[in-house]
Design an enzyme around this catalytic site. Structure first.
Site, PDB file in Angstrom:
ATOM      1  N   HIS A 263     -45.056  85.353 -22.003  1.00  0.00           N
ATOM      2  CA  HIS A 263     -43.984  86.286 -21.664  1.00  0.00           C
ATOM      3  C   HIS A 263     -44.365  87.652 -22.215  1.00  0.00           C
ATOM      4  O   HIS A 263     -44.509  87.840 -23.423  1.00  0.00           O
ATOM      5  CB  HIS A 263     -42.652  85.818 -22.248  1.00  0.00           C
ATOM      6  CG  HIS A 263     -42.017  84.725 -21.473  1.00  0.00           C
ATOM      7  ND1 HIS A 263     -41.187  83.781 -22.036  1.00  0.00           N
ATOM      8  CD2 HIS A 263     -42.076  84.411 -20.149  1.00  0.00           C
ATOM      9  CE1 HIS A 263     -40.773  82.934 -21.093  1.00  0.00           C
ATOM     10  NE2 HIS A 263     -41.295  83.313 -19.946  1.00  0.00           N
TER      11      HIS A 263
ATOM     12  N   GLU B 111     -42.879  89.796 -25.369  1.00  0.00           N
ATOM     13  CA  GLU B 111     -42.734  89.131 -26.669  1.00  0.00           C
ATOM     14  C   GLU B 111     -43.934  89.442 -27.561  1.00  0.00           C
ATOM     15  O   GLU B 111     -44.719  88.578 -27.943  1.00  0.00           O
ATOM     16  CB  GLU B 111     -42.530  87.629 -26.440  1.00  0.00           C
ATOM     17  CG  GLU B 111     -41.258  87.360 -25.644  1.00  0.00           C
ATOM     18  CD  GLU B 111     -41.116  85.920 -25.145  1.00  0.00           C
ATOM     19  OE1 GLU B 111     -41.929  85.064 -25.537  1.00  0.00           O
ATOM     20  OE2 GLU B 111     -40.185  85.669 -24.360  1.00  0.00           O
TER      21      GLU B 111
ATOM     22  N   ARG C 152     -41.173  90.976 -18.342  1.00  0.00           N
ATOM     23  CA  ARG C 152     -41.360  89.610 -18.825  1.00  0.00           C
ATOM     24  C   ARG C 152     -42.399  88.823 -18.024  1.00  0.00           C
ATOM     25  O   ARG C 152     -43.123  87.993 -18.575  1.00  0.00           O
ATOM     26  CB  ARG C 152     -40.004  88.888 -18.744  1.00  0.00           C
ATOM     27  CG  ARG C 152     -40.015  87.370 -18.894  1.00  0.00           C
ATOM     28  CD  ARG C 152     -38.611  86.856 -18.650  1.00  0.00           C
ATOM     29  NE  ARG C 152     -38.507  85.407 -18.554  1.00  0.00           N
ATOM     30  CZ  ARG C 152     -38.058  84.619 -19.528  1.00  0.00           C
ATOM     31  NH1 ARG C 152     -37.730  85.129 -20.700  1.00  0.00           N
ATOM     32  NH2 ARG C 152     -37.934  83.320 -19.350  1.00  0.00           N
TER      33      ARG C 152
ATOM     34  N   HIS D 121     -43.598  82.188 -28.705  1.00  0.00           N
ATOM     35  CA  HIS D 121     -42.679  83.068 -27.998  1.00  0.00           C
ATOM     36  C   HIS D 121     -41.850  83.838 -29.025  1.00  0.00           C
ATOM     37  O   HIS D 121     -42.017  83.681 -30.225  1.00  0.00           O
ATOM     38  CB  HIS D 121     -41.736  82.242 -27.107  1.00  0.00           C
ATOM     39  CG  HIS D 121     -42.409  81.547 -25.972  1.00  0.00           C
ATOM     40  ND1 HIS D 121     -42.363  82.023 -24.682  1.00  0.00           N
ATOM     41  CD2 HIS D 121     -43.142  80.401 -25.914  1.00  0.00           C
ATOM     42  CE1 HIS D 121     -43.046  81.214 -23.889  1.00  0.00           C
ATOM     43  NE2 HIS D 121     -43.528  80.210 -24.615  1.00  0.00           N
TER      44      HIS D 121
ATOM     45  N   GLU E 248     -40.237  79.909 -31.213  1.00  0.00           N
ATOM     46  CA  GLU E 248     -39.519  81.147 -30.921  1.00  0.00           C
ATOM     47  C   GLU E 248     -39.449  81.883 -32.254  1.00  0.00           C
ATOM     48  O   GLU E 248     -38.668  81.535 -33.141  1.00  0.00           O
ATOM     49  CB  GLU E 248     -38.119  80.858 -30.375  1.00  0.00           C
ATOM     50  CG  GLU E 248     -38.094  80.205 -29.007  1.00  0.00           C
ATOM     51  CD  GLU E 248     -38.370  81.186 -27.872  1.00  0.00           C
ATOM     52  OE1 GLU E 248     -38.492  82.407 -28.155  1.00  0.00           O
ATOM     53  OE2 GLU E 248     -38.460  80.743 -26.718  1.00  0.00           O
TER      54      GLU E 248
END
Length: 412
Positions: free
Chosen positions: A173, A176, A229, A297, A372
């Protein structure tokens, strides 16, 4: 007609590299989803955004989303708050100031490091330097080219034969940024750290590291739109790009992915339609000794496990959660950063077609996790550069535990 017009505007903005998008006076709000009616409202805005931008998806009641509100929608947003009883918290007054602060970190342009965010060419040049500095240990990898012709490059780190393999990918992505910075820092530690626990995992596993899995999108966040993104493929006559973490060929389009090309979660016209995901998957499938797969991420401070399309338990769910729980406990020790571990569909939202689901579901890799990384939404995707090294340090602490515990469970 309105959706088509919005898509056309997005396309025209997306195809012009002459002027970089600015977000002066755009505000970032945290919005609590308390009722079904509020959820429906936010999902309707996501479908027809008219300038609004979601940094996290409105997926279910009881969660919080970050919503970017453009200047021309302030009055509208105020009306919605009053009419629907939205509980909101203003996180950022001026989004452009946040992006400017992110990009102004002092660093020597001729030296790669972790006090700033670097573009693809700089990352690749640094990888070349590792190959030259560590001959016989670091090997260059190139799985193919992106839609716009950029190489998808990585390295293999191997100190001896017979090791099980660990695969790490980041920046699938594009926006990020801290994910790629974290992975390159970890890679550097695998080669330079004198710490005994790091040396143990560095030398007793083969490491396959791809810091920029979506080079077209990542470059676009630097040159044109910091909030981008997706990939940059021409998937329709109106809008560009597909979500490369909804594009993998395992339970493709089985929830949490869009069929609308303008959507940030557009899964693509078919599984592996994007050259980035297709070529990466083809290469991963050749690794017959892979025991661990780690995707990176941002943001939310979660350690996620498959699957994204269902809450059904994977075959080694209990062991995977137990290992993950020990890992995030270790992560918290250094700076107090708190993570949660869980199935994607339960811990965050339904999201099908992701890389870790394909690696687990198709290749049956024993240990598969998606990080994440920081933070919980104060900065979101624009994490300040001074948090890169602390983020990476605590992440490496947890990786050590994942591999040590995996060995204890007989996975290595």
């Amino acid at each position: 007609m309105k959706i088509a017009l919005l898509c056309l505007v997005a396309c025209l903005l997306g195809t012009s590299a002459a002027e970089k998008a600015r977000y002066d006076n755009y505000r970032l709000y945290a919005v609590q989803i308390v009722t079904d009616r509020q959820l429906e409202l936010l999902q309707a805005i996501e479908a027809q955004p008219d300038g609004y931008r979601f940094w996290s998806e409105p997926a279910r009641v009881g969660t919080e989303v970050l919503l970017v509100v453009p200047p021309h929608q302030r009055g509208h947003f105020s009306e919605l708050r009053a009419k629907h009883g939205l509980r909101v918290d203003l996180r950022v007054e001026d989004l452009q100031q946040l992006f400017d602060a992110e990009s102004k970190a002092d660093h020597r342009k001729d030296t790669f490091g972790w006090t700033a965010y670097y573009r693809t060419d700089a990352i690749y040049a640094w990888l070349d330097g590792l190959v030259a500095t560590y001959p016989g240990i670091v090997t260059p990898l190139n799985v193919g080219n992106s839609y716009e012709g950029r190489p998808i490059r990585g390295v293999k780190v191997s100190y001896k034969s017979g090791n099980k393999a660990v695969f790490m990918e980041s920046l699938i992505h594009a926006r990020e940024w801290v994910s790629g910075a974290t992975v390159t820092w970890v890679l550097n530690e695998l080669l330079t750290s004198p710490d005994a626990s790091v040396r143990q995992i560095a030398e007793n596993f083969d490491w396959y590291v791809f810091p920029v899995a979506n080079p077209d999108g990542y470059e676009y966040t630097h040159t044109t739109d910091r909030q981008w993104r997706k990939t940059r493929s021409e998937v329709s006559s109106l809008c560009r790009g597909a979500d490369p973490n909804r594009n993998w060929g395992y339970n493709f389009m089985q929830g949490g992915a869009s069929s609308v090309p303008c959507s940030d979660t557009f899964a693509g016209p078919s599984a592996f339609s994007e050259p980035e995901t297709r070529q990466l998957a083809d290469y991963i499938a050749t690794l017959d000794n892979m025991s661990t797969y780690l995707a990176f991420h941002a943001y939310s401070q979660l350690l996620l496990i498959p699957y994204g399309h269902t809450t059904a338990r994977l075959d080694n769910y209990v062991e995977t959660v137990a290992i993950g729980t020990k890992a995030i406990s270790k992560l918290q020790e250094r700076f107090g950063t708190s993570y949660k571990v869980g199935n994607i569909a339960e811990a965050i939202y339904v999201a099908s077609g992701g890389s870790i689901d394909w690696v687990k579901g198709v290749l049956r890799t024993p240990l598969v996790y998606a990080y994440e990384l920081r933070d919980l939404g104060r900065y979101g995707f624009a994490l300040p550069p001074d948090q890169i090294i602390p983020t990476a340090q605590e992440t490496l602490d947890s990786i050590v535990v994942i591999l040590e515990e995996g060995r204890n469970y007989g996975y290595h």
